[in-house]
Design an enzyme around this catalytic site. Structure first.
Site, mmCIF file in Angstrom:
data_model
loop_
_atom_site.group_PDB
_atom_site.id
_atom_site.type_symbol
_atom_site.label_atom_id
_atom_site.label_comp_id
_atom_site.label_asym_id
_atom_site.label_seq_id
_atom_site.Cartn_x
_atom_site.Cartn_y
_atom_site.Cartn_z
ATOM 1 C CD GLU A 146 -2.686 -1.119 -0.071
ATOM 2 O OE1 GLU A 146 -2.840 -0.071 -0.846
ATOM 3 O OE2 GLU A 146 -3.118 -2.393 -0.412
ATOM 4 C CG HIS A 149 -0.595 1.718 -4.666
ATOM 5 N ND1 HIS A 149 -0.602 1.664 -5.894
ATOM 6 C CD2 HIS A 149 -1.337 0.622 -3.976
ATOM 7 C CE1 HIS A 149 -1.107 0.238 -6.236
ATOM 8 N NE2 HIS A 149 -1.450 -0.415 -4.981
HETATM 9 NI NI NI Z 1 -2.076 -2.146 -5.065
#
Ligand code: NI
Length: 191
Positions: A146, A149
């Site tokens: 995560e 990102h």
């Molecule tokens: Ni992802």
């Protein structure tokens, strides 16, 4: 509060570093709306984590929601819905392990990624307080996925051996054993 479109690989926002979230905005209506959008979109997609850039909002905010029991990634340690603002991640030791990752912005694919398995996560919470926690195992992998990102990275960037990138339906149809034999071949050729 709304289910937003999850942008897919090829959309430029996924390749732009996200801006730090302004601390003074925490608690604002705009902040609540962003968190609700992330929560609703993640739930509608049946995922376990989502970062703001994936709904085309390029700020450093990510959410996790890992249910107890079976998920599309198998049985996992539960993490209740939680919000991570401006997170920083520190690798605590050399232990590494690989998992078959998927991504809502790269639909239909799975890829085997080896990552550190003990990490410290420092972040700002929804009360604008600094928090930290230690994550291990698959949960450590989810945090890294995560937070990647927020730094304009996708999990596929970690895959240099393209034999370790497969379609999800083939992953399900042929099972992990056929993939494991590829893995053994891959590690042999790497050694
Ligand atoms: Ni992802």
């Amino acid at each position: 509060m709304a289910v937003k479109e999850i942008i897919r690989m090829g959309h430029p926002t996924l390749r732009l570093p996200a801006e730090p979230y302004p601390i003074e905005k925490i608690g604002s209506d705009e902040c609540h709306e962003l968190i609700e959008d992330l929560r609703d979109t993640l739930a509608a997609a049946g995922g376990i984590g989502l970062a703001a850039p994936q709904i085309d909002v390029p700020v450093q905010v990510a959410v996790l929601d890992i249910p107890a029991g079976p998920t599309r990634y198998g049985d996992l340690s539960a993490v209740p819905f939680s919000v991570y603002i401006n997170p920083k991640l520190t690798v605590l030791d050399e232990s590494r392990a690989g998992y078959w990752e998927g991504c809502l912005s790269v639909p239909g694919l799975r890829g085997y990624v080896v990552r550190p398995q003990r990490v410290k996560v420092e972040f700002i919470d929804l009360d604008a307080n600094e928090q930290s926690l230690i994550a291990e195992g698959f949960t450590a992998t989810v945090f890294q996925h995560e937070f990647d990102h927020l730094a304009s990275k996708l999990y596929i960037d970690h895959i240099s051996d393209t034999r370790l990138l497969v379609f999800e339906d083939q992953f399900v149809e042929h099972g992990i054993d056929s993939l494991t034999s590829h893995l053994q071949t891959a590690s042999q050729s790497a050694s």
